[in-house]
Scaffold this motif. Structure first.
Motif, PDB file in Angstrom:
ATOM      1  N   THR A  24      -3.291  -9.226  -4.534  1.00  0.00           N
ATOM      2  CA  THR A  24      -4.600  -8.589  -4.306  1.00  0.00           C
ATOM      3  C   THR A  24      -5.481  -9.518  -3.497  1.00  0.00           C
ATOM      4  OG1 THR A  24      -6.658  -7.797  -5.320  1.00  0.00           O
ATOM      5  CG2 THR A  24      -5.323  -9.273  -6.660  1.00  0.00           C
ATOM      6  N   SER A  25      -6.248  -8.933  -2.574  1.00  0.00           N
ATOM      7  CA  SER A  25      -7.137  -9.745  -1.738  1.00  0.00           C
ATOM      8  C   SER A  25      -8.388 -10.159  -2.509  1.00  0.00           C
ATOM      9  CB  SER A  25      -7.536  -8.954  -0.494  1.00  0.00           C
ATOM     10  OG  SER A  25      -8.196  -7.760  -0.875  1.00  0.00           O
ATOM     11  N   HIS A  39      -8.036   1.752 -10.997  1.00  0.00           N
ATOM     12  CA  HIS A  39      -8.480   2.680  -9.949  1.00  0.00           C
ATOM     13  C   HIS A  39      -7.824   4.048 -10.049  1.00  0.00           C
ATOM     14  CE1 HIS A  39      -9.821  -1.036  -7.420  1.00  0.00           C
ATOM     15  NE2 HIS A  39     -10.677  -0.722  -8.367  1.00  0.00           N
ATOM     16  N   PHE A  73      -3.935  -2.209   1.740  1.00  0.00           N
ATOM     17  CA  PHE A  73      -5.118  -1.662   2.409  1.00  0.00           C
ATOM     18  C   PHE A  73      -5.605  -2.576   3.505  1.00  0.00           C
ATOM     19  CE2 PHE A  73      -4.891  -0.477  -1.992  1.00  0.00           C
ATOM     20  CZ  PHE A  73      -4.859   0.900  -1.891  1.00  0.00           C
ATOM     21  N   ARG A  74      -5.935  -3.818   3.131  1.00  0.00           N
ATOM     22  CA  ARG A  74      -6.602  -4.694   4.085  1.00  0.00           C
ATOM     23  C   ARG A  74      -5.655  -5.326   5.103  1.00  0.00           C
ATOM     24  NH1 ARG A  74      -8.765  -3.690  -0.059  1.00  0.00           N
ATOM     25  NH2 ARG A  74     -10.656  -2.518   0.251  1.00  0.00           N
ATOM     26  N   ASP A  99       0.700 -14.698  -3.779  1.00  0.00           N
ATOM     27  CA  ASP A  99       0.288 -13.894  -2.624  1.00  0.00           C
ATOM     28  C   ASP A  99       0.674 -14.669  -1.374  1.00  0.00           C
ATOM     29  OD1 ASP A  99      -2.360 -11.623  -2.333  1.00  0.00           O
ATOM     30  OD2 ASP A  99      -1.445 -12.566  -0.569  1.00  0.00           O
ATOM     31  N   ALA A 137       5.712 -11.092  -3.556  1.00  0.00           N
ATOM     32  CA  ALA A 137       5.857 -10.853  -4.990  1.00  0.00           C
ATOM     33  C   ALA A 137       7.313 -10.913  -5.462  1.00  0.00           C
ATOM     34  CB  ALA A 137       5.259  -9.490  -5.342  1.00  0.00           C
ATOM     35  N   ALA A 159      -2.331  -4.075  -4.335  1.00  0.00           N
ATOM     36  CA  ALA A 159      -1.420  -3.380  -3.422  1.00  0.00           C
ATOM     37  C   ALA A 159      -0.232  -4.245  -2.982  1.00  0.00           C
ATOM     38  CB  ALA A 159      -2.201  -2.912  -2.209  1.00  0.00           C
TER      39      ALA A 159
HETATM   40  N1  APR Z   1       3.729  -9.664  -2.082  1.00  0.00           N
HETATM   41  C1  APR Z   1       2.548 -10.089  -2.623  1.00  0.00           C
HETATM   42  N2  APR Z   1       1.369  -9.941  -2.012  1.00  0.00           N
HETATM   43  C2  APR Z   1       1.357  -9.344  -0.803  1.00  0.00           C
HETATM   44  C3  APR Z   1       2.534  -8.875  -0.164  1.00  0.00           C
HETATM   45  C4  APR Z   1       3.767  -9.066  -0.859  1.00  0.00           C
HETATM   46  N3  APR Z   1       4.921  -8.658  -0.356  1.00  0.00           N
HETATM   47  N4  APR Z   1       2.179  -8.319   1.023  1.00  0.00           N
HETATM   48  C5  APR Z   1       0.833  -8.430   1.118  1.00  0.00           C
HETATM   49  N5  APR Z   1       0.336  -9.055   0.038  1.00  0.00           N
HETATM   50  C6  APR Z   1      -1.060  -9.367  -0.291  1.00  0.00           C
HETATM   51  C7  APR Z   1      -2.000  -9.566   0.883  1.00  0.00           C
HETATM   52  O1  APR Z   1      -1.919 -10.905   1.364  1.00  0.00           O
HETATM   53  C8  APR Z   1      -3.357  -9.264   0.240  1.00  0.00           C
HETATM   54  O2  APR Z   1      -3.926 -10.422  -0.352  1.00  0.00           O
HETATM   55  O3  APR Z   1      -1.588  -8.270  -1.001  1.00  0.00           O
HETATM   56  C9  APR Z   1      -3.003  -8.260  -0.858  1.00  0.00           C
HETATM   57  C10 APR Z   1      -3.404  -6.848  -0.546  1.00  0.00           C
HETATM   58  O4  APR Z   1      -4.806  -6.771  -0.498  1.00  0.00           O
HETATM   59  P1  APR Z   1      -5.548  -5.385  -0.322  1.00  0.00           P
HETATM   60  O5  APR Z   1      -4.869  -4.611   0.775  1.00  0.00           O
HETATM   61  O6  APR Z   1      -6.984  -5.669  -0.181  1.00  0.00           O
HETATM   62  O7  APR Z   1      -5.239  -4.601  -1.675  1.00  0.00           O
HETATM   63  P2  APR Z   1      -5.997  -4.700  -3.067  1.00  0.00           P
HETATM   64  O8  APR Z   1      -6.520  -6.060  -3.307  1.00  0.00           O
HETATM   65  O9  APR Z   1      -5.097  -4.098  -4.078  1.00  0.00           O
HETATM   66  O10 APR Z   1      -7.207  -3.701  -2.814  1.00  0.00           O
HETATM   67  C11 APR Z   1      -8.089  -3.432  -3.843  1.00  0.00           C
HETATM   68  O11 APR Z   1      -9.218  -1.721  -2.568  1.00  0.00           O
HETATM   69  O12 APR Z   1      -9.012   0.082  -1.124  1.00  0.00           O
HETATM   70  C12 APR Z   1      -9.265  -0.318  -2.434  1.00  0.00           C
HETATM   71  O13 APR Z   1      -9.015   0.906  -4.397  1.00  0.00           O
HETATM   72  C13 APR Z   1      -8.277   0.270  -3.387  1.00  0.00           C
HETATM   73  O14 APR Z   1      -7.177  -0.734  -5.289  1.00  0.00           O
HETATM   74  C14 APR Z   1      -7.557  -0.944  -3.946  1.00  0.00           C
HETATM   75  C15 APR Z   1      -8.587  -2.026  -3.807  1.00  0.00           C
END
Ligand code: APR
Length: 223
Positions: A165-166, A98, A15-16, A189, A207, A4
């Motif tokens: 991604t987290s 997903h 999301f998180r 990240d 990013a 995300a």
């Molecule tokens: N550029 C890069 N990274 C970023 C930015 C940015 N501008 N802003 C936030 N982030 C990072 C955060 O620090 C975090 O590590 O993006 C990550 C987002 O993590 P999540 O919200 O957990 O998203 P993701 O890892 O894609 O979630 C996985 O969870 O809810 C489910 O299916 C859904 O695909 C999703 C999955």
């Protein structure tokens, strides 16, 4: 591998980072099999709104840099995102772990998938077998059908990059475990996720700037 975070600067919330709520909803209410069984109208409405929002989003410099990278490397993007900003940026090999917001799926036959573009899915909309249509999204509690293909690509990769991604959601987060320990890994990240691995370079930033820096590092050091 992207999450995300790569779409955050395009205006789509992660999301998180959103305090446990996704656009005001408990994730399990709108993105789980139980949630769908409990209240399909709410779930459909939620994704109809996400689709509308994603329609107006544009790829940012992070997506564009990955698309441009195809001029120099064989790139496969494995994304957890349900938006199509990688494709809009020009990436030609994108695997959606997903699912895809712009497709509907039969609720009785996983092979019946339809491109719906910007159209809504509503209660009463049926597949050709007469069952309710749902978004083609992999919800909590469901299998990740593309995981095996993605794991094969990760295992064969010469360079592995993780953006935004987290690494909190499995099995997607385990993709990095399939990568050869010797393979150079880039993590971009603003909040570097915890993971156990070797041979990696971290770029602790967003990013739009971080992907470009990682690619420059790649050119300067690994070619
Ligand atoms: N550029 C890069 N990274 C970023 C930015 C940015 N501008 N802003 C936030 N982030 C990072 C955060 O620090 C975090 O590590 O993006 C990550 C987002 O993590 P999540 O919200 O957990 O998203 P993701 O890892 O894609 O979630 C996985 O969870 O809810 C489910 O299916 C859904 O695909 C999703 C999955």
């Amino acid at each position: 591998m992207t999450g995300a975070g790569i779409s955050a600067e395009s205006g789509l919330k992660t999301f998180r980072d959103a305090g446990g709520l996704w656009e005001g909803h408990d994730v399990m209410e709108v993105a789980s099999v139980e949630g769908w069984r409990r209240n399909p109208a709410l779930v459909l409405d939620f994704y109809n709104q996400r689709r509308k929002q994603a329609m107006s989003a544009q790829p940012n410099a992070g997506h564009l840099a990955l698309a441009q990278l195809e001029k120099e490397f064989d790139v496969t993007v494995v994304t957890q995102n349900i938006d199509t900003l990688h494709e809009q940026a020009g990436s030609t090999r994108v695997i959606h772990l997903h699912g895809n917001l712009f497709q509907s799926k039969s609720s009785v036959d996983d092979n019946l998938i339809y491109d719906i573009g910007e159209k809504e899915i509503n209660v009463g909309d049926k597949c050709e077998k007469g069952s309710q249509l749902r978004p083609n999204i992999v919800w909590f509690g469901e299998m990740v059908p593309m995981m095996e293909v993605a794991a094969g690509i990760a295992a064969e990769s010469d360079i592995f990059m993780v953006v935004g991604t987290s690494l909190a959601v499995y099995p997607a987060a385990s993709l990095i475990d399939f990568v050869n320990p010797e393979t150079p890994k880039y993590i971009i990240d603003p909040k570097i996720p915890e993971f156990y691995g070797t041979n990696f370079y971290s770029f602790e930033e967003v990013a739009s700037t971080g992907v470009k820096k990682a690619i420059q590092h790649l050119r300067d050091n690994l070619i």
